[in-house]
Scaffold this motif. Structure first.
Motif, PDB file in Angstrom:
ATOM      1  N   THR A  74      48.597  36.830  50.080  1.00 32.81           N
ATOM      2  CA  THR A  74      48.825  36.078  51.312  1.00 32.81           C
ATOM      3  C   THR A  74      50.205  36.439  51.843  1.00 32.81           C
ATOM      4  N   PRO A  75      50.276  37.420  52.738  1.00 33.97           N
ATOM      5  CA  PRO A  75      51.592  37.845  53.238  1.00 33.97           C
ATOM      6  C   PRO A  75      52.182  36.842  54.220  1.00 33.97           C
ATOM      7  N   GLU A  76      53.509  36.792  54.253  1.00 32.86           N
ATOM      8  CA  GLU A  76      54.197  35.947  55.229  1.00 32.86           C
ATOM      9  C   GLU A  76      54.126  36.585  56.614  1.00 32.86           C
ATOM     10  N   VAL A  77      54.065  37.902  56.653  1.00 29.35           N
ATOM     11  CA  VAL A  77      53.943  38.628  57.911  1.00 29.35           C
ATOM     12  C   VAL A  77      52.467  38.838  58.210  1.00 29.35           C
ATOM     13  N   THR A  78      52.042  38.478  59.402  1.00 27.22           N
ATOM     14  CA  THR A  78      50.626  38.578  59.736  1.00 27.22           C
ATOM     15  C   THR A  78      50.256  40.005  60.139  1.00 27.22           C
ATOM     16  N   GLU A  79      48.975  40.307  59.964  1.00 30.14           N
ATOM     17  CA  GLU A  79      48.480  41.613  60.382  1.00 30.14           C
ATOM     18  C   GLU A  79      48.597  41.778  61.894  1.00 30.14           C
ATOM     19  N   ALA A  80      48.493  40.675  62.625  1.00 33.48           N
ATOM     20  CA  ALA A  80      48.621  40.737  64.081  1.00 33.48           C
ATOM     21  C   ALA A  80      50.009  41.246  64.475  1.00 33.48           C
ATOM     22  N   GLN A  81      51.051  40.796  63.756  1.00 31.48           N
ATOM     23  CA  GLN A  81      52.405  41.269  64.033  1.00 31.48           C
ATOM     24  C   GLN A  81      52.519  42.766  63.770  1.00 31.48           C
ATOM     25  N   ILE A  82      51.928  43.192  62.662  1.00 32.26           N
ATOM     26  CA  ILE A  82      51.993  44.607  62.299  1.00 32.26           C
ATOM     27  C   ILE A  82      51.251  45.457  63.320  1.00 32.26           C
ATOM     28  N   HIS A  83      50.043  45.007  63.711  1.00 34.85           N
ATOM     29  CA  HIS A  83      49.272  45.740  64.719  1.00 34.85           C
ATOM     30  C   HIS A  83      50.043  45.837  66.027  1.00 34.85           C
ATOM     31  N   GLU A  84      50.738  44.771  66.406  1.00 38.64           N
ATOM     32  CA  GLU A  84      51.513  44.773  67.644  1.00 38.64           C
ATOM     33  C   GLU A  84      52.573  45.864  67.618  1.00 38.64           C
ATOM     34  N   ALA A  85      53.289  45.964  66.501  1.00 38.09           N
ATOM     35  CA  ALA A  85      54.337  46.975  66.380  1.00 38.09           C
ATOM     36  C   ALA A  85      53.757  48.388  66.387  1.00 38.09           C
ATOM     37  N   ILE A  86      52.628  48.577  65.701  1.00 36.55           N
ATOM     38  CA  ILE A  86      51.993  49.894  65.639  1.00 36.55           C
ATOM     39  C   ILE A  86      51.532  50.323  67.021  1.00 36.55           C
ATOM     40  N   GLN A  87      50.826  49.426  67.726  1.00 38.13           N
ATOM     41  CA  GLN A  87      50.287  49.771  69.034  1.00 38.13           C
ATOM     42  C   GLN A  87      51.391  50.014  70.062  1.00 38.13           C
ATOM     43  N   ALA A  88      52.474  49.247  69.966  1.00 40.00           N
ATOM     44  CA  ALA A  88      53.584  49.392  70.925  1.00 40.00           C
ATOM     45  C   ALA A  88      54.512  50.550  70.561  1.00 40.00           C
ATOM     46  N   GLU A  89      54.324  51.109  69.354  1.00 40.40           N
ATOM     47  CA  GLU A  89      55.189  52.184  68.863  1.00 40.40           C
ATOM     48  C   GLU A  89      56.656  51.757  68.912  1.00 40.40           C
ATOM     49  N   ARG A  90      56.919  50.593  68.354  1.00 42.70           N
ATOM     50  CA  ARG A  90      58.274  50.027  68.328  1.00 42.70           C
ATOM     51  C   ARG A  90      58.803  50.005  66.906  1.00 42.70           C
ATOM     52  N   LYS A  91      60.086  50.247  66.763  1.00 43.43           N
ATOM     53  CA  LYS A  91      60.726  50.166  65.455  1.00 43.43           C
ATOM     54  C   LYS A  91      60.751  48.719  64.970  1.00 43.43           C
ATOM     55  N   VAL A  92      60.833  48.568  63.656  1.00 44.99           N
ATOM     56  CA  VAL A  92      60.846  47.239  63.048  1.00 44.99           C
ATOM     57  C   VAL A  92      61.999  47.131  62.065  1.00 44.99           C
ATOM     58  N   SER A  93      62.743  46.029  62.158  1.00 40.99           N
ATOM     59  CA  SER A  93      63.761  45.708  61.164  1.00 40.99           C
ATOM     60  C   SER A  93      63.109  44.786  60.146  1.00 40.99           C
ATOM     61  N   MET A  94      63.125  45.187  58.894  1.00 39.80           N
ATOM     62  CA  MET A  94      62.343  44.484  57.889  1.00 39.80           C
ATOM     63  C   MET A  94      63.178  44.167  56.650  1.00 39.80           C
ATOM     64  N   LEU A  95      63.019  42.963  56.129  1.00 40.71           N
ATOM     65  CA  LEU A  95      63.564  42.598  54.826  1.00 40.71           C
ATOM     66  C   LEU A  95      62.404  42.698  53.842  1.00 40.71           C
ATOM     67  N   TYR A  96      62.553  43.554  52.845  1.00 42.62           N
ATOM     68  CA  TYR A  96      61.435  43.884  51.965  1.00 42.62           C
ATOM     69  C   TYR A  96      61.831  43.713  50.499  1.00 42.62           C
ATOM     70  N   ARG A  97      60.933  43.117  49.729  1.00 41.69           N
ATOM     71  CA  ARG A  97      61.159  42.953  48.288  1.00 41.69           C
ATOM     72  C   ARG A  97      60.291  43.944  47.523  1.00 41.69           C
ATOM     73  N   ASP A  98      60.865  44.668  46.581  1.00 41.27           N
ATOM     74  CA  ASP A  98      60.077  45.614  45.791  1.00 41.27           C
ATOM     75  C   ASP A  98      59.365  44.884  44.662  1.00 41.27           C
ATOM     76  N   ALA A  99      58.717  45.633  43.786  1.00 40.21           N
ATOM     77  CA  ALA A  99      57.918  45.032  42.720  1.00 40.21           C
ATOM     78  C   ALA A  99      58.754  44.174  41.775  1.00 40.21           C
ATOM     79  N   SER A 100      60.046  44.487  41.648  1.00 38.99           N
ATOM     80  CA  SER A 100      60.908  43.718  40.747  1.00 38.99           C
ATOM     81  C   SER A 100      61.584  42.546  41.459  1.00 38.99           C
ATOM     82  N   GLY A 101      61.323  42.391  42.767  1.00 37.28           N
ATOM     83  CA  GLY A 101      61.884  41.267  43.499  1.00 37.28           C
ATOM     84  C   GLY A 101      63.178  41.565  44.217  1.00 37.28           C
ATOM     85  N   ARG A 102      63.694  42.783  44.094  1.00 33.34           N
ATOM     86  CA  ARG A 102      64.939  43.136  44.772  1.00 33.34           C
ATOM     87  C   ARG A 102      64.688  43.327  46.262  1.00 33.34           C
ATOM     88  N   ALA A 103      65.564  42.737  47.092  1.00 38.63           N
ATOM     89  CA  ALA A 103      65.374  42.775  48.540  1.00 38.63           C
ATOM     90  C   ALA A 103      66.265  43.837  49.174  1.00 38.63           C
TER      91      ALA A 103
END
Length: 228
Positions: free
Chosen positions: A132-161
């Protein structure tokens, strides 16, 4: 003219000129007004956006209209299986589109063939619990279709952000997870991200410096992946 040839011809007339008065259209097609009405309803059931009636005239609205297709039993069974997969395993937007397409295909199947399709030997197992992601697929599709860059905070498998600026180009669907394909400015290369690990997903005003299709083709060549 058999129905399989008449329906595509009818679509082509409506595509070239609309609106067309029903009586004139029936004469041009060489059918009775009653047959024309049935043909129009058949095309509507297959997804053609035809508005109006015989008296006011018929108008074909913009959209994709597929010509009548002659599918084998195996092709039809496979098509229905794929639509059911999308309906049960994607976000709300695609699930609704999948169900709509499924309804249209089902409506176009002659009654005599539906019983056999219900006894299909192909099936989908119940869907396993998904992330259950906090970021929705609709948000991702919007960025892909608009071809816009995204600033993202991402956690890897060990939890490091880490904070990344990415160019999202495609979204891969798997049974239990989603994978976003993106160009990562930090790594200067393609990377695969799990939406379930995205904490922040801000779509920026800045667009891609390279067209998304070119990026996607470059990724396909590197990974040896063919897209459906």
């Amino acid at each position: 003219m058999p129905t399989t040839e008449r329906l595509p011809a009818l679509l082509e007339i409506l595509r070239e000129r609309s609106p067309v008065e029903g009586a004139a259209l029936a004469r041009e097609m060489g059918v009775t007004p009653r047959t024309l009405t049935k043909d129009i309803e058949c095309l509507r059931a297959q997804g053609a956006r035809i508005e109006g009636d015989a008296e006011a005239g018929y108008t074909l609205r913009p959209g994709v209209q597929l010509p009548a297709l002659a599918l084998t039993d195996d092709e039809l069974e496979t098509l229905m299986l794929g639509l059911r997969w999308v309906t049960g395993r994607s976000d709300q937007r695609l699930a609704q589109a999948g169900q709509s397409a499924l309804d249209k295909v089902s409506a176009a199947i002659p009654p005599g063939f539906r019983h056999g399709l219900n006894k299909s030997t192909l099936f989908l197992r119940p869907q396993a619990p998904q992330e259950t992601p906090e970021v929705t697929e609709a948000q991702i599709h919007e960025a892909i279709q608009a071809e816009r860059k995204v600033s993202m905070l991402y956690r890897d498998a060990s939890g490091r952000a880490t904070t990344r600026v990415i160019w999202p180009v495609g979204l891969g669907y798997f049974d239990k997870k989603l994978v976003l394909v993106a160009w990562c400015e930090k790594r200067e290369d393609f990377r695969h991200f799990r939406p379930a690990r995205m904490v922040v997903f801000d779509i920026l005003k800045e667009g891609f410096p390279i067209r998304r299709q070119a990026l996607l083709e470059r990724w396909q060549a590197l990974e040896g992946v063919e897209l459906v």
